[in-house]
Write a protein that holds these residues in place. Structure first.
Motif, PDB file in Angstrom:
ATOM      1  N   PHE A   1      -6.164   2.986  -6.096  1.00  0.00           N
ATOM      2  CA  PHE A   1      -6.540   3.593  -4.823  1.00  0.00           C
ATOM      3  C   PHE A   1      -7.528   2.710  -4.069  1.00  0.00           C
ATOM      4  CE2 PHE A   1      -8.982   6.377  -2.059  1.00  0.00           C
ATOM      5  CZ  PHE A   1      -7.981   7.081  -1.424  1.00  0.00           C
TER       6      PHE A   1
ATOM      7  N   ASP B   1      -6.011  -1.575   3.427  1.00  0.00           N
ATOM      8  CA  ASP B   1      -5.909  -0.835   4.688  1.00  0.00           C
ATOM      9  C   ASP B   1      -6.763  -1.500   5.759  1.00  0.00           C
ATOM     10  OD1 ASP B   1      -5.311   1.108   6.543  1.00  0.00           O
ATOM     11  OD2 ASP B   1      -6.885   2.465   5.861  1.00  0.00           O
TER      12      ASP B   1
ATOM     13  N   ALA C   1       1.240   4.261  -3.265  1.00  0.00           N
ATOM     14  CA  ALA C   1       0.945   5.697  -3.146  1.00  0.00           C
ATOM     15  C   ALA C   1       1.559   6.523  -4.273  1.00  0.00           C
ATOM     16  CB  ALA C   1       1.388   6.204  -1.781  1.00  0.00           C
TER      17      ALA C   1
ATOM     18  N   ALA D   1      -5.748  -0.257  -2.629  1.00  0.00           N
ATOM     19  CA  ALA D   1      -4.971   0.124  -1.452  1.00  0.00           C
ATOM     20  C   ALA D   1      -5.884   0.361  -0.253  1.00  0.00           C
ATOM     21  CB  ALA D   1      -4.156   1.383  -1.758  1.00  0.00           C
TER      22      ALA D   1
ATOM     23  N   ALA E   1       0.473   8.810   3.019  1.00  0.00           N
ATOM     24  CA  ALA E   1       1.054   8.912   1.674  1.00  0.00           C
ATOM     25  C   ALA E   1      -0.022   8.777   0.610  1.00  0.00           C
ATOM     26  CB  ALA E   1       2.138   7.851   1.482  1.00  0.00           C
ATOM     27  N   MET E   2      -0.940   7.812   0.791  1.00  0.00           N
ATOM     28  CA  MET E   2      -2.020   7.618  -0.176  1.00  0.00           C
ATOM     29  C   MET E   2      -2.899   8.863  -0.266  1.00  0.00           C
ATOM     30  SD  MET E   2      -1.919   4.653  -1.712  1.00  0.00           S
ATOM     31  CE  MET E   2      -3.569   4.660  -2.377  1.00  0.00           C
TER      32      MET E   2
ATOM     33  N   ALA F   1       1.616   4.796   5.345  1.00  0.00           N
ATOM     34  CA  ALA F   1       0.988   4.404   4.082  1.00  0.00           C
ATOM     35  C   ALA F   1      -0.328   5.146   3.871  1.00  0.00           C
ATOM     36  CB  ALA F   1       0.751   2.890   4.067  1.00  0.00           C
ATOM     37  N   ASP F   2      -1.132   5.264   4.948  1.00  0.00           N
ATOM     38  CA  ASP F   2      -2.403   5.989   4.848  1.00  0.00           C
ATOM     39  C   ASP F   2      -2.179   7.441   4.445  1.00  0.00           C
ATOM     40  OD1 ASP F   2      -3.798   3.746   5.545  1.00  0.00           O
ATOM     41  OD2 ASP F   2      -4.080   4.309   7.640  1.00  0.00           O
TER      42      ASP F   2
ATOM     43  N   ARG G   1       0.825  -1.202   0.000  1.00  0.00           N
ATOM     44  CA  ARG G   1       0.000   0.000   0.000  1.00  0.00           C
ATOM     45  C   ARG G   1       0.860   1.252   0.000  1.00  0.00           C
ATOM     46  NH1 ARG G   1      -2.372  -0.755   4.313  1.00  0.00           N
ATOM     47  NH2 ARG G   1      -2.184   1.049   5.680  1.00  0.00           N
ATOM     48  N   LEU G   2       1.949   1.203   0.728  1.00  0.00           N
ATOM     49  CA  LEU G   2       2.872   2.338   0.764  1.00  0.00           C
ATOM     50  C   LEU G   2       3.507   2.561  -0.605  1.00  0.00           C
ATOM     51  CD1 LEU G   2       4.420   4.506   2.373  1.00  0.00           C
ATOM     52  CD2 LEU G   2       6.098   2.739   2.958  1.00  0.00           C
TER      53      LEU G   2
END
Length: 221
Positions: A40, A47, A17, A43, A74-75, A71-72, A13-14
């Motif tokens: 998105f 999460d 981004a 990802a 950055a997204m 990660a959250d 997920r990171l």
């Protein structure tokens, strides 16, 4: 470091981004919008999935606890930058985006300053709702970009008078201009509404974190 499945999902997920921005560098629209939306959404699903697996399999690790909020953020940050960059720079979009980005930088700075005492700023349920609203708002705004681009492609070559006659229902609509316009308008309104809710929660949670950090910011502590 312990590489469990939840940690691998968080890492993916990171890495996804910056992929949001890359989609618009290497693909034409609306394919870039589609790929960004799919990336998105994928990802966003991980999460929830990596946290669920980590708790149910008792695989919660320090690496996962560190990577998950990064990660959250950055997204959200990269997605909002892309959306604003490809928008008309409407203040209704730019203002809540600015609030969200400022809060993320501010809280990150607070945590860095607090160091070992950063555990004081634990993620609250309201902060999780804030993240949920941000994710949904961004997905809807990506969808608006898709509707907008398909509408532009379908209306290409039509003069304004013909376009207005089709939209008003006075002329046939073989290209689906009416439903594409409706999709663009409704997703745009819904996305902005959700983003403003997210920005409001962002302000509330940011103030709450600052209030909790105040005792550690006073001189002499």
């Amino acid at each position: 470091m312990k590489w469990t499945l939840p940690n691998i999902l968080t890492t993916l997920r990171l890495l996804a981004a910056p992929g949001l921005a890359v989609m618009f560098l290497y693909f034409n629209r609306p394919w870039a919008d589609w790929f960004a939306l799919i990336l998105f959404l994928g990802a966003a699903i991980t999460d929830w999935f990596d946290g669920y697996l980590a708790r149910s399999w008792k695989q919660e690790t320090k690496l996962g606890a560190m990577l998950d909020p990064i990660a959250d953020k950055a997204m959200v940050v990269i997605a909002l930058m892309v959306i604003v960059g490809y928008s008309s720079m409407s203040p209704w979009l730019v203002l809540p985006t600015t609030v969200i980005l400022f809060r993320e930088v501010f809280v990150t700075g607070l945590r860095e300053f607090l160091g070992d005492t950063a555990g004081t700023l634990k993620v609250t349920k309201l902060a999780k709702w804030k993240t949920t609203f941000q994710m949904v708002a961004i997905a809807v705004l990506f969808a608006q970009g898709i509707f907008e681009h398909y509408l532009g492609m379908s209306a290409f070559g039509l003069d304004s008078a013909t376009f207005e006659r089709v939209i008003s229902g006075e002329a046939a609509d073989p290209l689906g201009l009416r439903w594409k316009l409706a999709g663009m308008e409704w997703s745009g309104r819904a996305g902005l509404w959700l983003l403003w809710v997210a920005a409001s929660l962002t302000l509330i949670t940011g103030f709450d974190y600052f209030r909790k950090a105040l005792p550690f910011l006073r001189e002499g502590n």
